[in-house]
Write an enzyme that holds these catalytic residues in place. Structure first.
Site, mmCIF file in Angstrom:
data_model
loop_
_atom_site.group_PDB
_atom_site.id
_atom_site.type_symbol
_atom_site.label_atom_id
_atom_site.label_comp_id
_atom_site.label_asym_id
_atom_site.label_seq_id
_atom_site.Cartn_x
_atom_site.Cartn_y
_atom_site.Cartn_z
ATOM 1 N N GLY A 192 86.291 35.594 58.699
ATOM 2 C CA GLY A 192 86.476 35.128 60.064
ATOM 3 C C GLY A 192 86.387 33.635 60.219
ATOM 4 O O GLY A 192 86.162 33.132 61.323
ATOM 5 N N GLU B 205 85.674 32.427 54.485
ATOM 6 C CA GLU B 205 85.173 33.766 54.788
ATOM 7 C C GLU B 205 86.186 34.486 55.674
ATOM 8 O O GLU B 205 87.082 33.844 56.235
ATOM 9 C CB GLU B 205 83.802 33.673 55.470
ATOM 10 C CG GLU B 205 82.736 33.058 54.570
ATOM 11 C CD GLU B 205 81.363 32.974 55.228
ATOM 12 O OE1 GLU B 205 81.229 33.421 56.386
ATOM 13 O OE2 GLU B 205 80.435 32.466 54.573
ATOM 14 N N GLY C 239 123.315 30.108 48.521
ATOM 15 C CA GLY C 239 123.985 31.119 49.334
ATOM 16 C C GLY C 239 123.345 32.486 49.161
ATOM 17 O O GLY C 239 122.122 32.610 49.024
ATOM 18 N N GLU D 262 93.983 24.413 50.807
ATOM 19 C CA GLU D 262 93.167 23.201 50.958
ATOM 20 C C GLU D 262 93.330 22.556 52.333
ATOM 21 O O GLU D 262 93.247 21.339 52.488
ATOM 22 C CB GLU D 262 93.476 22.155 49.861
ATOM 23 C CG GLU D 262 93.628 22.695 48.466
ATOM 24 C CD GLU D 262 92.368 23.371 47.945
ATOM 25 O OE1 GLU D 262 91.469 23.660 48.746
ATOM 26 O OE2 GLU D 262 92.300 23.619 46.746
#
Length: 403
Positions: free
Chosen positions: A133, A131, A357, A381
């Protein structure tokens, strides 16, 4: 040795599957991966090809129309596909986590209803724990399902759904703590719901109150759609609770995530193999000071380190898959494999980038794409820190001092 990361003890069927997949990757994925990735275009033709090969049914039992293969076969298949383009392996990963959860924990009715269509790719799965948060703290889930007669009403917002738009089945983890005594551990008040929806973005025409806002723009891992999922008074019948009983969702999801961690380890192995192939090929073509850079000791040292890391990550990934296939607990092995493979993948890709490079910074070269893809494996995961916590706790269990 023709190539790195060979696996001993495979059956003839396993070798045939991997040979077929490798050929498909070389012919159908690698030639178009850069173009599709730069356009952030969903690989429809590649997915259709995987359907024809039966890859979507690889681990689904034969009685439900699948091939009934092991996690090891699946992991080695993912390794090959990720070598071609990691995003494609992501498309099948979440599908297989949901299929595995159904096979292990679903009711007989749920297995018979979903698994045959999942085996053909008609039904494609996504799963949703995270979710906005939440981060790694699964116990802090706020999306809530409340019983309403024979249904549940779900409200909340989920985040980071791979295949969130293109899937038509989502396994969603929610809180269902009604009727439980105060102080009940959070992981005992979670339930997994199987939500059928129409593919696409915006308000879903099949499920009132369900919205997939759109694709999240990402640094890499493009082509595959990563989305949010918004649920506003979404009504789901109780027969779509995975396993038919509430309160078991956390354990079901963690079982699926162990499969997912082996998958992420396999992806890391595949991307690292491709980076090594690109690095060692470029080192033999690019000349400095009158000779190919591969003849310079500094580059040889780098190539030797890269190859050793590819071999080590592959061995740990194979061990984790075989442990799960044996029916034994494998959270320690899966955590180690995911941790090492993702870290080594990042290092091997960066070394290949350095070998190229300045050209490594150009979008004309494949290594530029791999350089943007590898960081996702450090997070997917469970972060490295989460894997270390899992590993550390399990080691303390195994080596606990008596008395």
């Amino acid at each position: 040795m023709s190539r790195l990361a060979q696996t001993d003890g495979l059956t003839d069927i396993q070798r045939e599957i991997l040979s077929t997949v490798r050929s498909f990757v070389d012919k159908e994925i690698i030639p178009v991966a850069n173009e599709l990735e730069h356009k952030d275009e969903y690989p429809t033709d590649i997915v259709e090809g995987l359907k024809e090969l039966g890859i979507f049914g690889l681990m689904i039992p034969e009685e439900y129309g699948g091939l009934g293969e092991s996690l090891l076969t699946y992991a080695l298949t993912v390794e090959e596909i990720a070598r071609g383009w990691m995003s494609v392996s992501g498309i099948i990963n979440t599908h297989f986590i949901v299929a595995y959860m159904l096979k292990q924990h679903g009711t007989q009715e749920q297995k018979e209803y979903f698994l045959p269509r999942m085996a053909t790719g008609e039904v494609r799965g996504a799963f949703s724990m995270s979710e906005p948060g939440l981060g790694s703290d699964v116990s802090a889930i706020r999306t809530k399902a409340v019983r309403d007669g024979d249904d549940y009403v779900i409200n909340g917002q989920k985040m980071w759904l791979t295949n969130g738009g293109t899937s038509n089945l989502v396994a969603v983890l929610c809180r269902t703590d009604e009727g439980l005594p105060e102080g009940t551990a959070p992981h005992k008040s979670m339930t997994t719901f199987l939500i059928e929806k129409e593919p696409g973005f915006g308000p879903n025409p099949k499920v009132k109150g369900l919205t997939v806002p759109g694709k999240i723009e990402k640094m890499g891992y493009k082509g595959v759609d990563t989305t949010e999922l918004i649920l506003e008074d979404v009504k789901i019948p109780s027969n779509r609770v995975l396993g038919g009983q509430s309160g078991r969702g956390f354990y079901q999801m963690m079982d699926g995530v162990e499969v997912g961690r082996v998958n992420v380890a396999a992806r890391g192995c595949g991307v690292a193999q491709r980076a090594f192939e690109l690095g060692i090929a470029y080192a033999q073509q690019r000349q400095t000071f009158g000779k190919p850079i591969a003849q310079h000791q500094a580059i040889q040292f780098k190539l030797s380190e890269m190859a050793t890391k590819v071999e080590a990550a592959h061995a740990l990934m194979v061990n984790a898959a075989r442990k799960k296939d044996s029916g034994q607990r494998n959270d320690l092995e899966a955590g180690m494999a995911k941790y090492l493979a993702s870290e080594y993948c990042k290092e091997v890709v960066e070394d290949a980038f350095r070998i190229h490079g300045g050209y490594g910074f150009s979008k004309e070269y494949e290594i530029e794409r791999l350089y943007r893809e590898a960081p996702m494996l450090l997070i997917g995961e469970g972060t490295a820190e989460i894997q270390k916590m899992i590993i550390g706790r399990r080691l303390l269990e195994e080596y606990r001092i008596q008395g």
